[in-house]
Design an enzyme around this catalytic site. Structure first.
Site, PDB file in Angstrom:
ATOM      1  N   GLN A   1      49.449  35.973  32.919  1.00  0.00           N
ATOM      2  CA  GLN A   1      49.284  36.389  31.527  1.00  0.00           C
ATOM      3  C   GLN A   1      50.214  37.527  31.121  1.00  0.00           C
ATOM      4  O   GLN A   1      50.428  37.747  29.933  1.00  0.00           O
ATOM      5  CB  GLN A   1      47.831  36.794  31.284  1.00  0.00           C
ATOM      6  CG  GLN A   1      46.875  35.611  31.429  1.00  0.00           C
ATOM      7  CD  GLN A   1      45.429  35.991  31.197  1.00  0.00           C
ATOM      8  OE1 GLN A   1      44.733  36.332  32.134  1.00  0.00           O
ATOM      9  NE2 GLN A   1      44.980  35.950  29.963  1.00  0.00           N
TER      10      GLN A   1
ATOM     11  N   GLU B   1      36.751  34.097  38.516  1.00  0.00           N
ATOM     12  CA  GLU B   1      35.904  33.195  37.721  1.00  0.00           C
ATOM     13  C   GLU B   1      35.868  31.756  38.211  1.00  0.00           C
ATOM     14  O   GLU B   1      36.122  30.815  37.444  1.00  0.00           O
ATOM     15  CB  GLU B   1      36.334  33.246  36.249  1.00  0.00           C
ATOM     16  CG  GLU B   1      36.234  34.650  35.666  1.00  0.00           C
ATOM     17  CD  GLU B   1      36.398  34.700  34.157  1.00  0.00           C
ATOM     18  OE1 GLU B   1      36.958  33.747  33.592  1.00  0.00           O
ATOM     19  OE2 GLU B   1      35.970  35.699  33.554  1.00  0.00           O
TER      20      GLU B   1
HETATM   21  C1  BGC Z   1      39.757  35.523  32.112  1.00  0.00           C
HETATM   22  C2  BGC Z   1      41.003  36.092  31.493  1.00  0.00           C
HETATM   23  C3  BGC Z   1      40.995  35.870  29.997  1.00  0.00           C
HETATM   24  C4  BGC Z   1      39.778  36.572  29.422  1.00  0.00           C
HETATM   25  C5  BGC Z   1      39.674  36.521  27.905  1.00  0.00           C
HETATM   26  C6  BGC Z   1      38.502  35.753  31.311  1.00  0.00           C
HETATM   27  O1  BGC Z   1      37.726  34.621  31.353  1.00  0.00           O
HETATM   28  O2  BGC Z   1      39.600  35.973  33.422  1.00  0.00           O
HETATM   29  O3  BGC Z   1      42.110  35.516  32.111  1.00  0.00           O
HETATM   30  O4  BGC Z   1      42.162  36.280  29.374  1.00  0.00           O
HETATM   31  O5  BGC Z   1      38.623  35.976  29.951  1.00  0.00           O
HETATM   32  O6  BGC Z   1      39.502  35.247  27.425  1.00  0.00           O
END
Ligand code: BGC
Length: 463
Positions: free
Chosen positions: A71, A210
């Protein structure tokens, strides 16, 4: 004076400029000169003497921001995401491109984080850079991450290292991703190599980010999904297309695949990765990061317990065998047969979620009850162009977190998502989660007021 002492005492004691010190420290750690570094020593002492006692967080509480490699780094060209972003008719709003060029600009970003008042940084390795072809490991890329860890120590930031955050090496996805019968072994080999190279500098390690999301997608409700379809079903349709376009019939990635098979692959990979990491450095705290919405029952026909068992059940069990659990939450879900739309009139954030900072308090209580292990909030934040809403969100979220801590729950830290406005996966650069804005053309960083608010809380270790 050893480099380690220099790192601990800061540049004043050595007479070196910050740049010289960073260079010396990086060189020394790349050569393995900090192998005895203990994570406990790296937590900067928080000073809270002048703050109202009732607002003070526990001693050595970790305050940080989180990012994920794909990201923010840019040009992650050997990854499955990069490949998919460039397919004709891709589901990505735009490709990641240079992202925030954090790959090159991490020294200034890490210095900025420390200057803002934080004492921790959560970031991730990019497996696709380290093992760009199966079995070929790049020492140069491992050294890159070693320099990042060294920069954290130089700035007295405890590094929280996530080994895997969604994006995969392209070759691994082409072979079926987490559905491949050999996935767990292949991943554990990577984790072992990475720990050998980097483990001595890691504060907290996470096997994965996650891993419950593939199952969560069966329950989730997102704007833009055709009526009668779950997010997971929509992803299946996209997957069929991607396989055709790439002429890769086995292709599967984190989001696109069979949710249950992916979960089983990830569970096996987590267990083997944890053992691999511990075999190299037994005292390295190892856990993982779990996505949790604040689930609340719908007045009728609520399937809340079913959702919890399906999405979190096996992962909460895995967490009981970890040194800590990273909890990540953004909002609540009212659970009926599936997650229902946000209540009428509710304030929505830029990515369609309800503005609901109390999720932190509720989710941390639930995770603690279920696992009894130390917790760390490893992601929490809000997508908005209106930074005043971000300030209110963080203030309310932290007030809730304080209530839980006052009730005796063992919470070790809080990482805001995110340090920078970054590439929000399929949604491209539109949602703004950052405490710091990034001009994608010039890479200029602009600190938002919310960064100063949170940084000051961190510095005082008190609300
Ligand atoms: C993830 C991130 C994501 C963030 C916001 C999380 O689920 O780990 O990569 O950018 O949420 O959506």
């Amino acid at each position: 004076m050893s480099t380690r002492d220099q790192l601990k005492s800061g540049n004043g004691a050595t007479g070196m400029s910050r740049r010289e010190l960073l260079r010396a420290a990086s060189a020394a750690v790349v050569a393995g000169g900090m192998s005895n570094f203990s994570f406990a020593q790296s937590a900067a002492g928080n000073s809270s003497t002048s703050a109202d006692k009732g607002k003070v967080f526990p001693e050595k509480f970790l305050w940080g921001c989180a990012t994920a490699a794909h990201q923010v780094e840019g040009n992650n060209t050997n990854s499955d995401f990069w490949t998919m972003e460039h397919l004709p008719g891709s589901m990505f709003k735009e490709p990641s491109g240079d992202a925030c060029d954090h790959y090159h600009l991490y020294p200034q970003d890490i210095a900025m984080l420390a200057d803002l008042g934080f004492n921790a940084y959560r970031f991730s390795l990019e497996w696709a850079r380290i093992e760009p072809e199966e079995g070929f490991f790049s020492n140069a890329e491992l050294d890159h991450y070693r320099r990042m860890l060294a920069a954290c120590h130089e700035h007295h930031l405890t590094p929280l290292l996530t080994y895997y955050h969604f994006s995969l090496p392209r070759w691994f996805a082409i072979k079926g991703g987490w559905e491949n019968a050999k996935a767990a072994d292949i991943y554990a080999r990577f984790c072992e190599k990475a720990t050998r190279h980097l483990g001595d500098l890691v504060g907290y390690a996470s096997t994965m980010n996650e891993p419950d999301v593939p199952q969560l997608l069966n329950w989730f409700n997102l704007p833009g999904v055709p009526a009668g379809m779950s997010v997971a079903q929509m992803m299946q349709a996209v997957l069929a297309n991607v396989r055709k376009q790439l002429n890769a019939p086995e292709f599967a990635d984190f989001f696109l695949g069979d949710g249950k098979k992916t979960r089983d692959g990830l569970l096996a990979a987590h267990a083997k990765a944890k053992d691999a990491m511990k075999s190299v450095r037994a005292d390295m705290p190892v856990g993982f990061n779990l996505a949790m919405t604040d689930d609340q029952p719908a007045p009728e026909d609520s399937h809340l317990e079913e959702k919890r068992a399906d999405v979190y059940g096996p992962w909460l069990e895995a967490a009981r065998h970890c040194d800590y659990l990273g909890v990540q939450t953004y909002s609540r879900s009212i659970v009926g047969k599936k997650d229902l739309a946000a209540p009428k009139g509710a304030e929505l954030t830029q990515n369609g979620m309800e503005f609901y900072p109390e999720c932190v308090e509720h989710v941390v209580r639930y995770a603690s009850q279920e696992t009894k292990v130390p917790l760390m909030v490893t992601e929490n934040g809000i997508a908005t162009e209106d930074d005043t809403r971000r300030v209110e969100y963080y203030q309310r979220a932290l007030a809730g977190l304080k209530r839980v801590i006052d009730d005796g729950v063992d919470v070790r830290g809080y990482m805001a998502w995110s340090l920078l406005d970054n590439f929000e996966w399929q949604l491209g650069y539109t949602p703004k989660f950052g405490l710091v804005a990034v001009d994608l053309k010039t890479q200029k960083r602009t600190i938002k007021p919310s960064a100063a608010v949170l940084g000051n809380i961190a510095r005082r270790n008190a609300l």
